[in-house]
Design a protein around this motif. Structure first.
Motif, PDB file in Angstrom:
ATOM      1  N   ASP A   6       5.142  61.610 -21.382  1.00 51.05           N
ATOM      2  CA  ASP A   6       4.054  62.213 -20.611  1.00 51.05           C
ATOM      3  C   ASP A   6       3.446  61.107 -19.743  1.00 51.05           C
ATOM      4  OD1 ASP A   6       1.499  63.109 -19.739  1.00 51.05           O
ATOM      5  OD2 ASP A   6       1.418  64.523 -21.413  1.00 51.05           O
ATOM      6  N   ALA A   7       3.614  61.211 -18.420  1.00 46.92           N
ATOM      7  CA  ALA A   7       3.144  60.170 -17.497  1.00 46.92           C
ATOM      8  C   ALA A   7       1.642  59.939 -17.628  1.00 46.92           C
ATOM      9  CB  ALA A   7       3.512  60.540 -16.062  1.00 46.92           C
ATOM     10  N   GLU A   8       0.867  61.007 -17.782  1.00 47.55           N
ATOM     11  CA  GLU A   8      -0.582  60.856 -17.902  1.00 47.55           C
ATOM     12  C   GLU A   8      -0.964  60.067 -19.150  1.00 47.55           C
ATOM     13  OE1 GLU A   8      -3.187  64.161 -17.284  1.00 47.55           O
ATOM     14  OE2 GLU A   8      -1.936  64.931 -15.654  1.00 47.55           O
ATOM     15  N   LYS A   9      -0.279  60.340 -20.253  1.00 42.52           N
ATOM     16  CA  LYS A   9      -0.562  59.605 -21.487  1.00 42.52           C
ATOM     17  C   LYS A   9      -0.153  58.139 -21.367  1.00 42.52           C
ATOM     18  CE  LYS A   9      -0.498  63.533 -24.586  1.00 42.52           C
ATOM     19  NZ  LYS A   9       0.201  64.252 -25.650  1.00 42.52           N
ATOM     20  N   MET A  10       0.752  57.852 -20.429  1.00 47.36           N
ATOM     21  CA  MET A  10       1.190  56.477 -20.177  1.00 47.36           C
ATOM     22  C   MET A  10       0.287  55.780 -19.152  1.00 47.36           C
ATOM     23  SD  MET A  10       3.786  56.051 -22.175  1.00 47.36           S
ATOM     24  CE  MET A  10       4.477  54.553 -21.524  1.00 47.36           C
ATOM     25  N   GLY A  11      -0.728  56.495 -18.649  1.00 51.01           N
ATOM     26  CA  GLY A  11      -1.675  55.893 -17.716  1.00 51.01           C
ATOM     27  C   GLY A  11      -1.389  56.157 -16.248  1.00 51.01           C
ATOM     28  N   TYR A  12      -0.408  56.997 -15.952  1.00 49.00           N
ATOM     29  CA  TYR A  12      -0.071  57.309 -14.560  1.00 49.00           C
ATOM     30  C   TYR A  12      -0.691  58.655 -14.198  1.00 49.00           C
ATOM     31  CZ  TYR A  12       3.265  53.536 -15.131  1.00 49.00           C
ATOM     32  OH  TYR A  12       3.834  52.321 -15.378  1.00 49.00           O
ATOM     33  N   GLN A  13      -1.767  58.609 -13.432  1.00 48.92           N
ATOM     34  CA  GLN A  13      -2.506  59.815 -13.080  1.00 48.92           C
ATOM     35  C   GLN A  13      -2.026  60.454 -11.778  1.00 48.92           C
ATOM     36  OE1 GLN A  13      -4.777  60.904 -15.344  1.00 48.92           O
ATOM     37  NE2 GLN A  13      -4.153  59.121 -16.530  1.00 48.92           N
ATOM     38  N   LEU A  14      -1.430  59.668 -10.894  1.00 49.66           N
ATOM     39  CA  LEU A  14      -1.048  60.165  -9.568  1.00 49.66           C
ATOM     40  C   LEU A  14       0.462  60.253  -9.397  1.00 49.66           C
ATOM     41  CD1 LEU A  14      -3.397  58.095  -7.222  1.00 49.66           C
ATOM     42  CD2 LEU A  14      -3.762  60.411  -8.085  1.00 49.66           C
ATOM     43  N   HIS A  15       0.869  61.309  -8.712  1.00 47.48           N
ATOM     44  CA  HIS A  15       2.249  61.448  -8.252  1.00 47.48           C
ATOM     45  C   HIS A  15       2.158  61.430  -6.731  1.00 47.48           C
ATOM     46  CE1 HIS A  15       4.078  63.008 -12.114  1.00 47.48           C
ATOM     47  NE2 HIS A  15       2.794  62.932 -12.372  1.00 47.48           N
ATOM     48  N   VAL A  16       2.777  60.429  -6.126  1.00 50.65           N
ATOM     49  CA  VAL A  16       2.696  60.255  -4.683  1.00 50.65           C
ATOM     50  C   VAL A  16       4.089  60.404  -4.084  1.00 50.65           C
ATOM     51  CG1 VAL A  16       1.989  58.735  -2.805  1.00 50.65           C
ATOM     52  CG2 VAL A  16       0.796  58.618  -5.006  1.00 50.65           C
ATOM     53  N   PHE A  17       4.173  61.223  -3.041  1.00 51.43           N
ATOM     54  CA  PHE A  17       5.409  61.370  -2.288  1.00 51.43           C
ATOM     55  C   PHE A  17       5.211  60.607  -0.979  1.00 51.43           C
ATOM     56  CE2 PHE A  17       5.066  64.882  -5.151  1.00 51.43           C
ATOM     57  CZ  PHE A  17       6.338  64.973  -5.697  1.00 51.43           C
ATOM     58  N   ALA A  18       5.978  59.563  -0.779  1.00 46.47           N
ATOM     59  CA  ALA A  18       5.834  58.730   0.411  1.00 46.47           C
ATOM     60  C   ALA A  18       7.081  58.865   1.265  1.00 46.47           C
ATOM     61  CB  ALA A  18       5.615  57.271   0.020  1.00 46.47           C
ATOM     62  N   GLN A  19       6.878  59.185   2.531  1.00 40.69           N
ATOM     63  CA  GLN A  19       7.982  59.264   3.482  1.00 40.69           C
ATOM     64  C   GLN A  19       7.981  57.984   4.308  1.00 40.69           C
ATOM     65  OE1 GLN A  19       7.944  62.908   5.700  1.00 40.69           O
ATOM     66  NE2 GLN A  19       7.884  64.160   3.862  1.00 40.69           N
ATOM     67  N   LEU A  20       9.121  57.326   4.325  1.00 36.18           N
ATOM     68  CA  LEU A  20       9.241  56.027   4.982  1.00 36.18           C
ATOM     69  C   LEU A  20      10.016  56.125   6.281  1.00 36.18           C
ATOM     70  CD1 LEU A  20      10.355  53.928   1.856  1.00 36.18           C
ATOM     71  CD2 LEU A  20       8.035  54.617   2.521  1.00 36.18           C
ATOM     72  N   LYS A  21       9.533  55.420   7.282  1.00 40.26           N
ATOM     73  CA  LYS A  21      10.278  55.229   8.531  1.00 40.26           C
ATOM     74  C   LYS A  21      10.976  53.890   8.390  1.00 40.26           C
ATOM     75  CE  LYS A  21      11.432  56.341  12.699  1.00 40.26           C
ATOM     76  NZ  LYS A  21      12.436  57.381  12.851  1.00 40.26           N
ATOM     77  N   ILE A  22      12.278  53.896   8.623  1.00 42.78           N
ATOM     78  CA  ILE A  22      13.085  52.694   8.451  1.00 42.78           C
ATOM     79  C   ILE A  22      13.679  52.300   9.798  1.00 42.78           C
ATOM     80  CG2 ILE A  22      15.041  51.669   7.200  1.00 42.78           C
ATOM     81  CD1 ILE A  22      12.891  52.645   5.289  1.00 42.78           C
TER      82      ILE A  22
END
Length: 105
Positions: A6-22
């Motif tokens: 469980d990510a939240e129980k592991m301390g990770y509260q945010l899920h971020v989707f990042a789109q990168l320009k390369i």
């Protein structure tokens, strides 16, 4: 071995989707980019995409301040990354590892 945690129980509260320009990458830089992605445990998914952006990554983060620092410390230092558009998920409505099984006629 794999454990589903469980990510939240592991301390990770945010899920971020990042789109990168390369920018254009040499074969060597592309290998360094992929190696950098694979070596970063907070980047849990990565896709090459079509459209105005080139790559989409999913990042788990404890909070927005950590994510801001992570962008400058890690993501913008990956070879070829010139711009980032981030979207933070408000809630997770569905996540599964199940695949649909279809019968062939």
């Amino acid at each position: 071995q794999v454990a589903i945690l469980d990510a939240e129980k592991m301390g990770y509260q945010l899920h971020v989707f990042a789109q990168l320009k390369i920018s254009h990458l040499t074969d060597e830089d592309r290998e360094k980019f992929v190696a950098g992605i694979q070596a970063t445990p907070e980047i849990v998914e990565c896709y090459s995409i079509l459209g105005e952006r080139d790559v989409m990554i999913k990042i788990i983060a404890p909070d927005i301040k950590w994510y801001q620092e992570f962008i400058f410390r890690k993501v913008l230092k990956l070879p070829g990354v010139t711009d980032i558009i981030s979207t933070v998920a408000l809630s997770e409505m569905k996540r599964t590892t199940a695949l649909p099984v279809r019968r062939q006629a």
